[in-house]
Every structure is written in C-alpha cells, then in structure tokens.
Design an enzyme around this catalytic site. Structure first.
Site, PDB file in Angstrom:
ATOM      1  CG  LEU A   1      40.475  36.116  32.509  1.00  0.00           C
ATOM      2  CD1 LEU A   1      41.557  36.056  31.821  1.00  0.00           C
ATOM      3  CD2 LEU A   1      39.625  34.602  31.570  1.00  0.00           C
TER       4      LEU A   1
ATOM      5  NE  ARG B   1      50.422  49.730  45.584  1.00  0.00           N
ATOM      6  CZ  ARG B   1      49.686  50.219  44.420  1.00  0.00           C
ATOM      7  NH1 ARG B   1      49.093  51.277  44.219  1.00  0.00           N
ATOM      8  NH2 ARG B   1      50.143  49.282  42.611  1.00  0.00           N
TER       9      ARG B   1
ATOM     10  CE  LYS C   1      43.543  50.233  31.217  1.00  0.00           C
ATOM     11  NZ  LYS C   1      42.499  49.943  31.902  1.00  0.00           N
TER      12      LYS C   1
ATOM     13  NE  ARG D   1      51.090  54.794  35.961  1.00  0.00           N
ATOM     14  CZ  ARG D   1      51.582  53.451  36.172  1.00  0.00           C
ATOM     15  NH1 ARG D   1      52.164  53.303  36.992  1.00  0.00           N
ATOM     16  NH2 ARG D   1      50.136  52.922  36.200  1.00  0.00           N
TER      17      ARG D   1
ATOM     18  CG  HIS E   1      39.169  45.917  39.180  1.00  0.00           C
ATOM     19  ND1 HIS E   1      38.985  44.697  39.044  1.00  0.00           N
ATOM     20  CD2 HIS E   1      37.698  46.832  39.136  1.00  0.00           C
ATOM     21  CE1 HIS E   1      38.137  44.711  39.206  1.00  0.00           C
ATOM     22  NE2 HIS E   1      37.282  45.342  39.076  1.00  0.00           N
TER      23      HIS E   1
ATOM     24  CD  GLU F   1      49.612  45.896  35.113  1.00  0.00           C
ATOM     25  OE1 GLU F   1      49.638  47.196  36.113  1.00  0.00           O
ATOM     26  OE2 GLU F   1      48.022  46.372  34.879  1.00  0.00           O
TER      27      GLU F   1
ATOM     28  CD  GLU G   1      40.040  42.690  28.620  1.00  0.00           C
ATOM     29  OE1 GLU G   1      40.083  42.517  29.548  1.00  0.00           O
ATOM     30  OE2 GLU G   1      40.793  43.058  27.797  1.00  0.00           O
TER      31      GLU G   1
HETATM   32  P1  ADP Z   1      43.518  49.665  35.234  1.00  0.00           P
HETATM   33  O1  ADP Z   1      43.788  50.166  34.376  1.00  0.00           O
HETATM   34  O2  ADP Z   1      42.598  50.371  35.521  1.00  0.00           O
HETATM   35  O3  ADP Z   1      44.095  49.047  36.052  1.00  0.00           O
HETATM   36  P2  ADP Z   1      43.183  46.641  33.800  1.00  0.00           P
HETATM   37  O4  ADP Z   1      42.478  47.080  32.830  1.00  0.00           O
HETATM   38  O5  ADP Z   1      44.524  46.891  34.398  1.00  0.00           O
HETATM   39  O6  ADP Z   1      42.656  48.841  34.372  1.00  0.00           O
HETATM   40  O7  ADP Z   1      42.220  46.423  35.052  1.00  0.00           O
HETATM   41  C1  ADP Z   1      42.811  45.737  36.108  1.00  0.00           C
HETATM   42  C2  ADP Z   1      42.122  45.555  37.431  1.00  0.00           C
HETATM   43  O8  ADP Z   1      41.076  44.971  36.546  1.00  0.00           O
HETATM   44  C3  ADP Z   1      43.192  44.212  36.975  1.00  0.00           C
HETATM   45  O9  ADP Z   1      44.491  44.097  37.726  1.00  0.00           O
HETATM   46  C4  ADP Z   1      41.601  42.516  36.962  1.00  0.00           C
HETATM   47  O10 ADP Z   1      41.892  42.624  38.735  1.00  0.00           O
HETATM   48  C5  ADP Z   1      40.573  43.286  36.484  1.00  0.00           C
HETATM   49  N1  ADP Z   1      40.573  43.074  35.189  1.00  0.00           N
HETATM   50  C6  ADP Z   1      40.588  43.444  34.006  1.00  0.00           C
HETATM   51  N2  ADP Z   1      40.685  43.454  33.559  1.00  0.00           N
HETATM   52  C7  ADP Z   1      40.073  41.592  33.911  1.00  0.00           C
HETATM   53  C8  ADP Z   1      39.183  40.431  33.038  1.00  0.00           C
HETATM   54  N3  ADP Z   1      39.398  40.214  31.499  1.00  0.00           N
HETATM   55  N4  ADP Z   1      38.847  39.449  33.744  1.00  0.00           N
HETATM   56  C9  ADP Z   1      39.154  39.517  35.521  1.00  0.00           C
HETATM   57  N5  ADP Z   1      39.570  40.480  35.206  1.00  0.00           N
HETATM   58  C10 ADP Z   1      39.980  41.719  35.590  1.00  0.00           C
END
Ligand code: ADP
Length: 453
Positions: free
Chosen positions: A203, A337, A116, A291, A235, A275, A200
């Site tokens: 948010l 789901r 990532k 994917r 998440h 995303e 990060e």
């Molecule tokens: P994964 O690959 O494990 O799904 P992601 O990076 O897509 O990880 O993050 C999954 C979820 O985590 C997001 O949909 C969100 O709900 C939360 N999340 C990730 N990064 C942040 C952020 N910087 N601020 C707030 N929520 C976050």
C-alpha cells in the site's frame, strides 16, 4: 492474587512491570545478564537472579535459567514484557507446565498469531479485513510472480515468522522478483529460523492504526481504542499517538468493535494488539501482537487504565477492573521513543549517562530505567526510554511535548530527542497529514540537502 512475580525482561519494561507489581502489593524477582547487574530494576526488585552472560541467547532467552530462577525464588508467575520470550509459545507452554502462571495469552494463541500466514487466515475467517495478497505462503518464485501479477505491483514480501520490521522486501518491477524472493527467504531464515514468506499488495499511502484489546480467556473481549503509529523508520515505530488524528468516530467504533469480536470468538486471554494499515477509509489487518507493546502508555494516558496491572489480574484469574461502558477516551497522548542513537545517522550511541534530568509537570511521563552514572550496555536494543505526554486535545499535547523535550537532559550519549523535536515541528505532523512512508521521505530529503551543501 500472586505474592511474587518474576520479570523476564530488562530495561524500561522490566521497571514498568516492577512498578505495576508494587502497586498491587506483589513482590518482584528481577532476572538479569552480567551486563545488567547495575540496572535500575535489579536495584529496586525485591530479589534478583543473574541468569547468564550478556548475549541475549544466553540470558534473556535462556529458558532453563529463567525457569530455575522462578523455582528457587518461589515466584508464582512470569511476566515476559515485550521482545525476548514474550511471543515464544514454547516458553509460555513450559512456564505453565512447570506450574507457574504465564502473564500473557494462551500458548496456542501465541503460536497461531505468531505465524502471520496462519494469523491472517484465522482473523479473516473471524471477520477482519486483511491486506490482499498470496493465499498463504509463497511456494516458489513462479508463485511469487503469479501472485504479483494477480494483484498488481508494487508488492511486499514478508516473513511468516517476522517481527520488528525485519525480512521485508518491496518489489516494484517483476524483474527484481527472483532476487527479492530469495533475499527475503534467507533474511527470514537468518532472523527467525524459518524461511516461509508470503506476499501482500504494497500500500502506497497507508496509516498504521492499531487497536488495543483485552480478553478474559472465557469469551469476554473489549477494546481500548486505537493508537496511530504511522511515524516509522525502516518499518519500526518512532512516534505513536492516540486517538489517531485521521479516524472518524464511526471508523473507530467499527474497527474497535470487530477487533473486540475476534477477541471474544478466539476466547483470547490478556492484552493484545491488532495492527492494521488504513488507506482511503479502509482497514487491512497485518498482524496481531500477543503481548504488551512498547507504546501501551499512550492508551494508558487516554483511558487512565494501567494495562500491566490488568494483565496481571487476568493471569491470576481475576476480573478486569473496567467494562465496555466505563471506558472513556479522554484527551490526546503522544509517545516518542528515545533511542541511544545519533539523531541523523541512527548510529548506536551506547555509553555512560553523565547527566539525567527527565521532564516533569502535568501530563508528562518518562518511562526509562536510566540514571546518572548508568552505562548503557552495547548488547541490546537502543531504546533507552519513552517520553509520553497527555493533553486535553492534540494541540495542548503537542505544546506540552515541545516543552518536555526541551526540558529533558540526557548527557553522555546521543539520543533521538532532537529528531523528535524536528518531527513534531513539521507542518505535516502538526496537521496530521502523513503516511507510514513520510518520515523516511523527509529524512531522504534532509540527506540530499546535506549532500548538496
Ligand atoms: P513486523 O511484525 O515486522 O513489525 P508488520 O507486518 O507489522 O511487521 O509490518 C511492519 C510495517 O511494515 C508496517 O507498519 C508498515 O509500515 C510496513 N508494511 C507491512 N506490510 C505492508 C503493506 N502491505 N503495504 C505497505 N506497508 C507495509
């Protein structure tokens, strides 16, 4: 076109891939663990091969066994589905080196987007907005503290090789940083074999919006609109819909357009998803999934395009059946789901399906591999199906979803359908006014109320 495809997955997605193959006149090979010998895809596939014992590492992640199954059955291509080996660049490379087509992106893209930190840097260079945070991986706890002080609390520490919402730690107070940093690293190591973490800005009120893209591998790229996956728990996505109830047409065109541009510049091949978090009119890239995704049917319902068939076409070197000008986003779609879990405690509920009657009628689709008499094995993910509904607008879609949930009968196990019924009855869901934290906040309130009673 291929004559025979091996499906390197299980459950509903294996059946989904089988269905696409059948419509294209392709023979299928199902591979399965000993726990899945009675699965629906094994029954329906033209051939099946047992590839090992129940534990995924010995079967669905067993690369030599899968390649051998492809060789002995004479399959020409391998579809990895989602999860398991779908984002394993090494697997994709070995598939191609052994003379099979990999129904997915080029291995180098799986690799670069799978890290990532690299992914964020790459797409930022190519023009996507990203979440502010550490420049690359965090080197030490001091680095973590300095980065948090630069961007301001709260922050989130995430695993570079992460997925499925695992290994993320939110930090709201600097004094918790040392512990969060070391737990995030050890969880990342334990789950993904890589303790690289990055930071990060966290948010507080975002939506999760993702863009479905397709690339032809030669510089052609296209987007198929967005899915809003803001209803989450831990998440992980619980409900997905498209179009998003909060995007304007301009916002949709902007984010779809820049995403398609990145696909072209990367010369990306096949299906992918960008995303984003979306807050106050701004998009922030989080990651790219290289994917097919669990929630892909939402896009299929509003575009009428079979995404799995298109994946297979691209892998076989054929053209996509759609172009930018003939994609029409029609109506509204919502997917819930269905997990074999208690709808309040989320305790897994494997067991035998005593009765099964999926909902039917116009605009309703149940993607599931369960049947009456089927025993859900305890070894794998708890998702046993997806109920997807389409309507001419969101209101019709919601009414139809209520009706479909009421009509669905799954007996013998507990499922999350009652949770979905509750979610879609809430005023915030109906008005579309919620963030990615909304569901957990509501569940916490329900727990409090239970304790008080
Ligand atoms: P994964 O690959 O494990 O799904 P992601 O990076 O897509 O990880 O993050 C999954 C979820 O985590 C997001 O949909 C969100 O709900 C939360 N999340 C990730 N990064 C942040 C952020 N910087 N601020 C707030 N929520 C976050």
């Amino acid at each position: 076109m291929f004559k025979k495809v091996l499906i390197a997955n299980r459950g509903e997605i294996a059946l989904r891939i089988h269905r696409a193959c059948k419509e294209m006149g392709i023979e299928t090979v199902a591979v399965h663990s000993t726990a899945d010998e009675n699965s629906m895809v094994v029954r329906l596939a033209d051939e099946s091969v047992c590839i090992g014992p129940p534990a995924a590492k010995d079967s669905y992640l067993n690369i030599p066994a899968i390649l051998t199954a492809a060789a002995i059955t004479g399959a020409e291509a391998i579809h990895p589905g989602y999860g398991f080996l779908s984002e394993n660049a090494e697997f994709a490379r070995m598939v191609e080196e052994h003379g099979f087509a990999f129904i997915g992106p080029k291995p180098e893209h799986i690799e670069s987007m799978g890290d990532k930190v690299v992914a964020k840097e790459t797409v930022q260079t190519l023009g996507l907005p990203v979440v502010p945070g550490s420049a690359g991986a965090l080197g030490s706890v001091e680095d973590a503290i300095a980065t948090a002080e630069e961007w301001g609390l709260p922050v989130i520490i995430k695993a570079a090789s992460g997925g499925g919402g695992k290994g993320m730690k939110v930090v709201r107070d600097i004094k918790d940083m040392a512990e969060a940093y070391s737990t995030a690293r050890s969880e990342a190591k334990a789950n993904f074999g890589d303790d690289t973490v990055y930071m990060e800005k966290f948010l507080e009120k975002p939506r999760h919006i993702e863009i479905q893209v397709f690339g032809d591998g030669k510089g052609g790229g296209i987007h198929l609109g967005e899915r809003d996956c803001s209803i989450q728990r831990r998440h992980q996505k619980v409900v997905e819909e498209g179009p998003s109830p909060v995007l304007t047409d301009e916002e949709r065109e902007y984010i779809g357009g820049v995403s398609a541009d990145v696909v072209k510049k990367m010369q990306y091949r096949g299906a992918g998803t960008f995303e984003f978090l979306f807050e106050e009119g701004k998009f922030y890239f989080m990651e790219m999934n290289t994917r097919i995704q669990v929630e892909h049917p939402v896009t299929e319902m509003i575009t009428g395009i079979d995404l799995v068939c298109e994946q297979i076409r691209i892998a076989a070197g054929e053209e996509l059946t759609f172009k930018k000008d003939n994609i029409r986003l029609r109506g509204h779609s919502i997917e819930v789901r269905v997990n074999a879990e208690n709808p309040r405690t989320f305790m897994p509920s494997p067991g035998m399906i005593k009765e099964y009657h999926p909902a039917g009628g116009l605009g309703i689709r149940m993607d599931s591999a369960i049947y009456k008499g089927y025993s859900i094995p305890p070894y794998y993910d708890s998702m046993v199906g997806k109920l997807i509904v389409h309507g001419r607008d969101r209101a019709e879609c919601l009414r139809r979803l209520h009706r479909a949930i009421d009509e669905t009968v799954i007996e013998g196990i507990e499922t999350t359908l009652p949770l979905h019924k509750w979610i879609i009855s809430q005023p915030e869901f109906i008005s579309g006014d919620y963030t990615i934290h909304w569901l957990e906040q509501q569940l916490a309130k329900l727990d409090e109320a239970d304790k008080a009673a």
